[in-house]
Write an enzyme that holds these catalytic residues in place. Structure first.
Site, mmCIF file in Angstrom:
data_model
loop_
_atom_site.group_PDB
_atom_site.id
_atom_site.type_symbol
_atom_site.label_atom_id
_atom_site.label_comp_id
_atom_site.label_asym_id
_atom_site.label_seq_id
_atom_site.Cartn_x
_atom_site.Cartn_y
_atom_site.Cartn_z
ATOM 1 N N PHE A 129 67.990 13.259 -10.238
ATOM 2 C CA PHE A 129 67.322 13.961 -9.289
ATOM 3 C C PHE A 129 66.244 13.150 -8.542
ATOM 4 O O PHE A 129 65.445 12.818 -9.316
ATOM 5 C CB PHE A 129 66.885 15.191 -9.918
ATOM 6 C CG PHE A 129 66.032 16.072 -9.133
ATOM 7 C CD1 PHE A 129 67.026 17.124 -8.475
ATOM 8 C CD2 PHE A 129 64.704 16.270 -9.085
ATOM 9 C CE1 PHE A 129 66.252 18.073 -7.677
ATOM 10 C CE2 PHE A 129 64.272 17.285 -8.306
ATOM 11 C CZ PHE A 129 65.162 18.355 -7.780
ATOM 12 N N ALA A 130 66.572 12.625 -7.307
ATOM 13 C CA ALA A 130 65.558 11.534 -6.817
ATOM 14 C C ALA A 130 64.707 12.462 -5.745
ATOM 15 O O ALA A 130 65.051 12.657 -4.523
ATOM 16 C CB ALA A 130 66.396 10.565 -6.039
ATOM 17 N N GLU A 133 58.166 10.050 -4.990
ATOM 18 C CA GLU A 133 58.062 8.760 -4.216
ATOM 19 C C GLU A 133 56.838 7.979 -4.619
ATOM 20 O O GLU A 133 55.784 8.553 -5.396
ATOM 21 C CB GLU A 133 58.142 9.087 -2.592
ATOM 22 C CG GLU A 133 59.262 9.588 -2.269
ATOM 23 C CD GLU A 133 59.557 9.564 -0.763
ATOM 24 O OE1 GLU A 133 58.421 9.233 0.037
ATOM 25 O OE2 GLU A 133 60.542 9.995 0.062
ATOM 26 N N PRO A 134 56.785 6.712 -4.366
ATOM 27 C CA PRO A 134 55.504 5.800 -4.656
ATOM 28 C C PRO A 134 54.153 6.614 -4.333
ATOM 29 O O PRO A 134 53.135 6.413 -4.850
ATOM 30 C CB PRO A 134 55.682 4.624 -4.089
ATOM 31 C CG PRO A 134 57.209 4.364 -4.053
ATOM 32 C CD PRO A 134 57.751 5.616 -3.701
ATOM 33 N N GLY A 137 54.040 12.474 -5.228
ATOM 34 C CA GLY A 137 54.561 12.997 -6.476
ATOM 35 C C GLY A 137 54.391 14.365 -6.479
ATOM 36 O O GLY A 137 55.494 14.821 -6.178
ATOM 37 N N SER A 138 53.235 15.106 -6.935
ATOM 38 C CA SER A 138 53.200 16.243 -6.838
ATOM 39 C C SER A 138 53.072 17.131 -5.481
ATOM 40 O O SER A 138 53.623 18.034 -5.289
ATOM 41 C CB SER A 138 51.969 16.653 -7.458
ATOM 42 O OG SER A 138 51.928 16.153 -8.901
ATOM 43 N N ILE A 342 47.203 14.742 -39.879
ATOM 44 C CA ILE A 342 47.537 15.208 -41.255
ATOM 45 C C ILE A 342 48.379 14.096 -41.762
ATOM 46 O O ILE A 342 48.120 13.991 -43.046
ATOM 47 C CB ILE A 342 48.267 16.345 -41.184
ATOM 48 C CG1 ILE A 342 47.488 17.391 -40.676
ATOM 49 C CG2 ILE A 342 49.150 16.639 -42.577
ATOM 50 C CD1 ILE A 342 48.352 18.959 -40.486
ATOM 51 N N GLU A 368 58.221 17.308 -13.502
ATOM 52 C CA GLU A 368 58.789 18.650 -12.849
ATOM 53 C C GLU A 368 57.596 19.631 -12.753
ATOM 54 O O GLU A 368 57.568 20.695 -12.996
ATOM 55 C CB GLU A 368 59.483 19.340 -13.822
ATOM 56 C CG GLU A 368 61.037 18.798 -13.996
ATOM 57 C CD GLU A 368 62.136 19.492 -14.600
ATOM 58 O OE1 GLU A 368 62.238 20.639 -14.382
ATOM 59 O OE2 GLU A 368 62.834 18.735 -15.170
ATOM 60 N N GLU A 372 48.446 20.358 -13.983
ATOM 61 C CA GLU A 372 47.355 20.676 -12.633
ATOM 62 C C GLU A 372 47.917 21.633 -11.742
ATOM 63 O O GLU A 372 47.740 22.441 -11.251
ATOM 64 C CB GLU A 372 46.733 19.554 -12.134
ATOM 65 C CG GLU A 372 45.753 18.852 -13.121
ATOM 66 C CD GLU A 372 46.433 18.029 -14.098
ATOM 67 O OE1 GLU A 372 45.742 17.250 -15.079
ATOM 68 O OE2 GLU A 372 47.674 17.803 -14.045
#
Length: 388
Positions: A129-130, A133-134, A137-138, A342, A368, A372
């Site tokens: 799934f492309a 991009e540089p 993003g969001s 722990i 995905e 934020e």
């Protein structure tokens, strides 16, 4: 896993309970939990195994060899939770077969579905799934990769990055700007075979949890008109529609990581000697375990409510999926961090289960839709409810 009482919740029917039990046995028998030296080869191998086991049939509709008539989010979530609890790479492989074919399942022509989905279900084609991009993003609407129509074809130029299965995929669902309008309304989706001239795997990207990722470059790549997926100019809506289905399952994978961390931490606390008793007798440890149990339980409720709303109520669940992904991924990070604490020094030793989980969980809070972004989705939905 000690607690399986969640399978009795009313979100599920008997077919889901049978699925969970069968997959649990398969994971115990078939998955190799060692971290691979050759990630590409290991990912290809686990896709084949998942196909042979019949689990990838849940990624496609029944008309193309799937189990359900339409994608069943509860099944997808149960599978991702179970795989993630056993092996992060197996979860990654399953997730990408679903996400990388989801847009075809939802919006493809019958010919496109037949050409790709049965092979995805058998583990014979690796999907990708492309979208990212540089420089975007969001902010998907700011993408720059362009597909210009000329003489009945499209010429594609641009780049995508952080593409899961980049370099090993057999095809990519590619989102590119076709210019019908500014922003989100000028994007279309295409199916691109990996051997298409003009497509170059420009860089392989190493990340903290070994998964196949890459930067892709498109230099005057030509696509036939038949590569267009769905309606031209509807790519943004198609991408969001696909993510609406699979975003809930990201929360499910985080839940699987958290359950494994809780199991590991509980076993460690019961076995580790401390003074005259064990670490489990220590009130501070008990407080940590109680917080971990609370995070696991609330995440499970949010994840399977979101899935149930889509499957059973037939409602768009963007708000509920955002709540599930945000809480499950952020709280899993906290649960795993407590598990590492722990374990003490052993918890940061390479190859120990909680150390692997610590590296696996971090990306889920980003991909995905970063945490934020989920907060924005939730807040806008909340404010819209008050304004209506």
């Amino acid at each position: 896993m000690r607690d399986r009482s969640f399978l009795d919740w009313p979100f599920f029917d008997d077919s889901h309970r049978r699925l969970a039990e069968a997959l649990e046995g398969w994971c115990e028998a078939e998955l190799d939990h060692a971290e691979p030296e050759d990630v590409d080869a290991a990912c290809r191998a686990v896709v084949r195994k998942l196909g042979e086991g019949g689990w990838l049939r849940y990624c496609v509709p029944a008309a193309c060899g799937g189990v359900h008539e339409t994608l069943d989010v509860r099944s997808l979530a149960l599978i991702r939770e179970t795989l993630a609890r056993h092996d992060g790479l197996a979860d990654f492989a399953f997730a990408m077969q679903g996400l990388g074919s989801g847009t075809i399942s939802l919006f493809g022509t019958e010919g496109q579905k037949e050409a790709y989905l049965p092979a995805v279900a058998r583990g014979e084609k690796i999907a990708a799934f492309a979208l990212t991009e540089p420089a975007s993003g969001s902010d998907v609407a700011a993408m720059e990769t362009a597909a210009v129509e000329a003489d009945g074809e499209y010429e594609v130029n641009g780049a995508k990055t952080y593409i899961s299965n980049g370099g090993i995929a057999d095809y990519y669902v590619l989102f590119a700007r076709t210019g019908e309008a500014p922003g989100a309304k000028g994007i279309s989706a295409f199916i691109v075979d990996a051997d298409r001239p003009g497509l170059d795997v420009a860089e392989r990207i190493r990340v903290i949890a070994p998964h196949p990722l890459a930067t892709l470059r498109f230099d005057r790549m030509r696509l036939p008109a038949s590569a267009l997926l769905g309606e031209r100019g509807k790519g943004f809506a198609q991408a969001m529609g696909t993510l609406d289905v699979f975003r809930t399952t990201v929360g499910a994978a985080a839940l699987g990581f958290a359950r494994r961390a809780l199991d590991e931490a509980t076993s460690r606390a019961l076995a580790r000697k401390l003074g005259q008793g064990t670490l489990a007798d220590n009130p501070i440890t008990q407080s940590k375990l109680a917080e971990m149990v609370l995070d696991v339980e609330t995440s499970a409720l949010l994840v399977y409510r979101a899935a149930w709303l889509r499957d059973v109520m037939g409602r768009r669940n963007s708000r509920e999926a955002a709540l599930a992904k945000l809480h499950a991924t952020d709280s899993a990070q906290s649960v795993i961090d407590k598990a590492v604490q722990i374990f003490g020094g052993l918890g940061v030793t390479h190859g120990v289960a909680v150390e692997r989980l610590y590296r696996e969980i971090r990306a889920l809070r980003i991909y995905e839709g970063a945490s934020e972004v989920q907060k924005v989705v939730i807040a806008r939905s909340h404010l819209a409810d008050y304004s209506s």
